[in-house]
Design a protein around this motif. Structure first.
Motif, PDB file in Angstrom:
ATOM      1  N   MET A  84       0.821  -1.222   0.000  1.00  0.00           N
ATOM      2  CA  MET A  84       0.000   0.000   0.000  1.00  0.00           C
ATOM      3  C   MET A  84       0.855   1.274   0.000  1.00  0.00           C
ATOM      4  SD  MET A  84      -3.072  -1.092   0.033  1.00  0.00           S
ATOM      5  CE  MET A  84      -3.719   0.545   0.161  1.00  0.00           C
ATOM      6  N   GLY A  85       2.179   1.109   0.055  1.00  0.00           N
ATOM      7  CA  GLY A  85       3.059   2.275   0.091  1.00  0.00           C
ATOM      8  C   GLY A  85       3.019   3.018   1.418  1.00  0.00           C
ATOM      9  N   PRO A  86       3.181   2.287   2.532  1.00  0.00           N
ATOM     10  CA  PRO A  86       3.120   2.954   3.845  1.00  0.00           C
ATOM     11  C   PRO A  86       4.359   3.803   4.117  1.00  0.00           C
ATOM     12  CG  PRO A  86       3.855   0.710   4.133  1.00  0.00           C
ATOM     13  CD  PRO A  86       3.560   0.876   2.658  1.00  0.00           C
ATOM     14  N   ARG A  87       4.265   4.632   5.154  1.00  0.00           N
ATOM     15  CA  ARG A  87       5.429   5.404   5.587  1.00  0.00           C
ATOM     16  C   ARG A  87       6.031   4.831   6.860  1.00  0.00           C
ATOM     17  NH1 ARG A  87       3.267  11.346   5.647  1.00  0.00           N
ATOM     18  NH2 ARG A  87       5.457  11.859   5.959  1.00  0.00           N
ATOM     19  N   VAL A  88       5.186   4.133   7.638  1.00  0.00           N
ATOM     20  CA  VAL A  88       5.658   3.574   8.908  1.00  0.00           C
ATOM     21  C   VAL A  88       5.254   2.107   9.006  1.00  0.00           C
ATOM     22  CG1 VAL A  88       5.501   3.727  11.433  1.00  0.00           C
ATOM     23  CG2 VAL A  88       5.303   5.812  10.054  1.00  0.00           C
ATOM     24  N   LEU A  89       6.176   1.268   9.457  1.00  0.00           N
ATOM     25  CA  LEU A  89       5.812  -0.105   9.814  1.00  0.00           C
ATOM     26  C   LEU A  89       6.008  -0.267  11.322  1.00  0.00           C
ATOM     27  CD1 LEU A  89       7.263  -2.694   7.247  1.00  0.00           C
ATOM     28  CD2 LEU A  89       5.147  -1.400   7.150  1.00  0.00           C
ATOM     29  N   VAL A  90       4.971  -0.774  11.983  1.00  0.00           N
ATOM     30  CA  VAL A  90       5.092  -1.139  13.393  1.00  0.00           C
ATOM     31  C   VAL A  90       5.306  -2.648  13.396  1.00  0.00           C
ATOM     32  CG1 VAL A  90       3.925  -1.225  15.629  1.00  0.00           C
ATOM     33  CG2 VAL A  90       3.547   0.733  14.102  1.00  0.00           C
ATOM     34  N   ALA A  91       6.513  -3.084  13.751  1.00  0.00           N
ATOM     35  CA  ALA A  91       6.856  -4.506  13.666  1.00  0.00           C
ATOM     36  C   ALA A  91       6.949  -5.071  15.079  1.00  0.00           C
ATOM     37  CB  ALA A  91       8.180  -4.668  12.927  1.00  0.00           C
ATOM     38  N   ASP A  92       5.995  -5.956  15.415  1.00  0.00           N
ATOM     39  CA  ASP A  92       5.902  -6.494  16.779  1.00  0.00           C
ATOM     40  C   ASP A  92       6.544  -7.881  16.825  1.00  0.00           C
ATOM     41  OD1 ASP A  92       5.229  -7.244  19.319  1.00  0.00           O
ATOM     42  OD2 ASP A  92       3.107  -6.747  19.164  1.00  0.00           O
ATOM     43  N   GLU A  93       7.747  -7.962  17.330  1.00  0.00           N
ATOM     44  CA  GLU A  93       8.515  -9.219  17.408  1.00  0.00           C
ATOM     45  C   GLU A  93       8.521  -9.953  16.057  1.00  0.00           C
ATOM     46  OE1 GLU A  93      10.133 -10.139  20.107  1.00  0.00           O
ATOM     47  OE2 GLU A  93       9.029  -9.566  21.903  1.00  0.00           O
ATOM     48  N   PRO A  94       8.885  -9.278  14.964  1.00  0.00           N
ATOM     49  CA  PRO A  94       8.706  -9.890  13.637  1.00  0.00           C
ATOM     50  C   PRO A  94       9.594 -11.094  13.363  1.00  0.00           C
ATOM     51  CG  PRO A  94       9.990  -7.886  13.441  1.00  0.00           C
ATOM     52  CD  PRO A  94       9.521  -7.953  14.869  1.00  0.00           C
ATOM     53  N   ILE A  95      10.649 -11.287  14.179  1.00  0.00           N
ATOM     54  CA  ILE A  95      11.541 -12.418  13.875  1.00  0.00           C
ATOM     55  C   ILE A  95      11.551 -13.470  14.975  1.00  0.00           C
ATOM     56  CG2 ILE A  95      13.074 -11.118  12.354  1.00  0.00           C
ATOM     57  CD1 ILE A  95      15.041 -10.955  14.774  1.00  0.00           C
ATOM     58  N   SER A  96      10.826 -13.225  16.074  1.00  0.00           N
ATOM     59  CA  SER A  96      11.015 -14.098  17.239  1.00  0.00           C
ATOM     60  C   SER A  96      10.486 -15.508  17.015  1.00  0.00           C
ATOM     61  CB  SER A  96      10.395 -13.481  18.485  1.00  0.00           C
ATOM     62  OG  SER A  96       9.010 -13.402  18.327  1.00  0.00           O
ATOM     63  N   MET A  97       9.579 -15.714  16.061  1.00  0.00           N
ATOM     64  CA  MET A  97       9.078 -17.071  15.838  1.00  0.00           C
ATOM     65  C   MET A  97       9.770 -17.763  14.668  1.00  0.00           C
ATOM     66  SD  MET A  97       5.079 -16.871  16.823  1.00  0.00           S
ATOM     67  CE  MET A  97       4.855 -18.620  16.740  1.00  0.00           C
ATOM     68  N   LEU A  98      10.785 -17.104  14.127  1.00  0.00           N
ATOM     69  CA  LEU A  98      11.470 -17.686  12.965  1.00  0.00           C
ATOM     70  C   LEU A  98      12.718 -18.459  13.407  1.00  0.00           C
ATOM     71  CD1 LEU A  98      11.332 -14.568  10.610  1.00  0.00           C
ATOM     72  CD2 LEU A  98       9.672 -16.432  10.813  1.00  0.00           C
ATOM     73  N   ASP A  99      13.158 -19.377  12.542  1.00  0.00           N
ATOM     74  CA  ASP A  99      14.401 -20.098  12.823  1.00  0.00           C
ATOM     75  C   ASP A  99      15.541 -19.100  12.951  1.00  0.00           C
ATOM     76  OD1 ASP A  99      13.176 -22.482  12.688  1.00  0.00           O
ATOM     77  OD2 ASP A  99      13.893 -23.018  10.676  1.00  0.00           O
ATOM     78  N   MET A 100      16.481 -19.435  13.840  1.00  0.00           N
ATOM     79  CA  MET A 100      17.644 -18.559  14.031  1.00  0.00           C
ATOM     80  C   MET A 100      18.298 -18.221  12.692  1.00  0.00           C
ATOM     81  SD  MET A 100      17.915 -17.784  17.069  1.00  0.00           S
ATOM     82  CE  MET A 100      19.443 -17.363  17.817  1.00  0.00           C
ATOM     83  N   SER A 101      18.353 -19.227  11.789  1.00  0.00           N
ATOM     84  CA  SER A 101      19.096 -19.042  10.537  1.00  0.00           C
ATOM     85  C   SER A 101      18.484 -17.969   9.647  1.00  0.00           C
ATOM     86  CB  SER A 101      19.147 -20.363   9.778  1.00  0.00           C
ATOM     87  OG  SER A 101      17.834 -20.814   9.545  1.00  0.00           O
TER      88      SER A 101
END
Ligand SMILES: Nc1ncnc2c1ncn2[C@@H]1O[C@H](COP(=O)(O)OP(=O)(O)OP(=O)(O)O)[C@@H](O)[C@H]1O
Length: 427
Positions: free
Chosen positions: A180-197
């Motif tokens: 949508m072409g935003p100006r701000v992203l609010v990222a709430d723990e975006p990587i915590s459920m992903l594999d370490m790699s």
């Protein structure tokens, strides 16, 4: 380097949730109180900046992030964005605003509809916001998927979430957020459920998107290592408040607030030469419905002083902890002399303790003091006087410290007197 203008300007924001009482409370029509999830936060997000919100579970990070999109209603305060106050927007205004501010959640599997293909998931937002031409939508979807590194795009367009890895799903979520072409992203723990790699790759992708699209981020995490890598500025949150905020480098090099220091000590350090034992401060995060008096962190703070807000509940914790170390016989004798601890359940600064006589209670307190002379609570005790069947313990009056300037950061702690030239405070 000139400072970029503020994109979001949050002033004195509170988000409180009402708690219904138990069965009895409801019968007599009484509420159990409120949870102060966000409690008077002032902070700005600058154009092109990554602002980190860091704190333990329950500190109010997610609620604050949700408030930025109007998903959690503000109890008081304002959220300025592009000259408008988001807290007073209508539903349709908020819907329009979500083209500019998007949220990315922790769990990409939950964020994606399992019955929608990648093309549908990413294109849906465009359709909802009125883009009628399917050709145009397709073009934008392809462009977004390319940007998040899902290429060749043709391989992914018709896939379902179940066909994708966790990292690929989070890339789809990011594509949906940027389409949508935003100006701000609010990222709430975006990587915590992903594999370490894949964690570092997703963070790098977010940095690339910021660079290419001129995005700004609010990055919510309890993981200091990723915040150090990703954020320009970090706000340390505790029980609904910001207790310290400053440039990432300064926060890591020279933490001021005892809570920040404790968090940094607890974080695993990749450099073994500097690794220190895990020692998050004693106790748990207190109940946000009945926060401690004075500084909310004082019951866990190793550096607490007389005016930090000592009260009856701290004495109760001290006695209970002491009894976990006594024999059953000692416990029976001491608890009989002290009597019920119910009177210590409220945030009082002057309290009566005991029913077995003043001497018996005094000797218990003296014994604890002898065993634990460095316990910070003793610094808060102003007086212990005989009081009928027990003693009266009076604590020094506490102060609730506001954020103020201290050596390049803002910190809310009585150990740091205001050093700003013009008396201005706040983040
Ligand atoms: N809808 C709600 N109703 C009642 N209380 C809520 C609600 N949402 C959050 N809370 C409470 O508000 C406080 C802050 O929660 P929040 O989820 O914002 O913290 P957090 O720092 O993001 O924690 P986590 O990392 O666990 O998500 C907690 O005490 C939580 O229980």
């Amino acid at each position: 380097m000139p400072t970029k203008p503020d994109l979001i300007d949050v002033r004195d924001l509170s988000v409180h949730f009402g708690l219904r009482g138990g069965t009895l409370g409801r019968l007599v029509g009484r509420d159990a109180g409120v949870v102060r999830a966000v409690d008077g936060i002032s902070v700005t997000l600058r154009e092109g900046e990554v602002l980190g919100l860091v704190g333990e579970s329950g500190s109010g990070k997610s609620t604050f992030g949700r408030a930025l999109l109007g998903l959690a209603p503000a109890t008081s305060g304002t959220i300025g964005f592009d000259g408008a106050d988001l807290t007073s927007m209508s539903r349709s205004e908020l819907r329009a605003l979500r083209q500019s501010i998007q949220m990315v959640f922790q769990d990409p599997s939950a964020a994606l509809n399992p019955s929608m293909t990648v093309a549908e998931a990413v294109g849906d937002a465009l359709r909802v916001h009125g883009m009628k031409s399917s050709v145009e939508r397709r073009e934008r979807v392809v462009e977004a998927l390319e940007r998040v590194g899902l290429s060749p795009v043709q391989l992914f367009l018709d896939k379902y979430p179940r066909d994708l890895s966790g990292g690929q799903k989070q890339r789809v979520v990011l594509a949906r957020a940027i389409v949508m072409g935003p100006r701000v992203l609010v990222a709430d723990e975006p990587i915590s459920m992903l594999d370490m790699s894949v964690r570092a790759k997703i963070l790098q992708l977010m940095l690339d998107l910021k660079q290419d699209l001129g995005l700004s981020y609010v990055y919510i995490t309890h993981d200091l290592a990723s915040a150090k890598f990703f954020c320009d500025r970090i706000a340390i949150m505790y029980l609904g408040r910001i207790v310290e905020i400053g440039d990432t480098e300064e926060i890591f090099a020279n933490p001021r607030h005892p809570y920040t220091k404790a968090l940094l000590r607890a974080a695993p350090d990749p450099d073994p030469a500097r690794a220190v034992a895990k020692d998050l401060p004693r106790g748990e995060v207190p109940d946000a419905a009945v926060p401690p008096l004075g500084c909310s962190f004082h019951p866990r703070c190793p550096e607490a002083v007389a005016q930090c807000g000592w009260e009856a509940r701290d004495l109760r914790t001290l006695l209970e902890t002491h009894w976990t170390r006594r024999t059953p016989e000692e416990y029976d004798a001491e608890s009989a002399a002290v009597g019920s601890l119910d009177a210590l359940a409220r945030p009082d600064t002057s309290v009566h303790v005991g029913r077995g006589g003043a001497d018996a209670v005094r000797s218990i307190l003296d014994r604890i003091r002898d065993e634990e002379p460095d316990e910070p609570l003793w610094r808060g005790v102003a007086d212990v006087t005989d009081d009928g069947a027990g003693v009266r313990v009076d604590f020094h009056p506490g102060v609730d410290p506001a954020l103020r300037r201290a050596g390049g950061v803002d910190v809310a702690c009585v150990l740091y007197p205001d050093d700003s030239p013009d008396d201005s405070a706040g983040g």
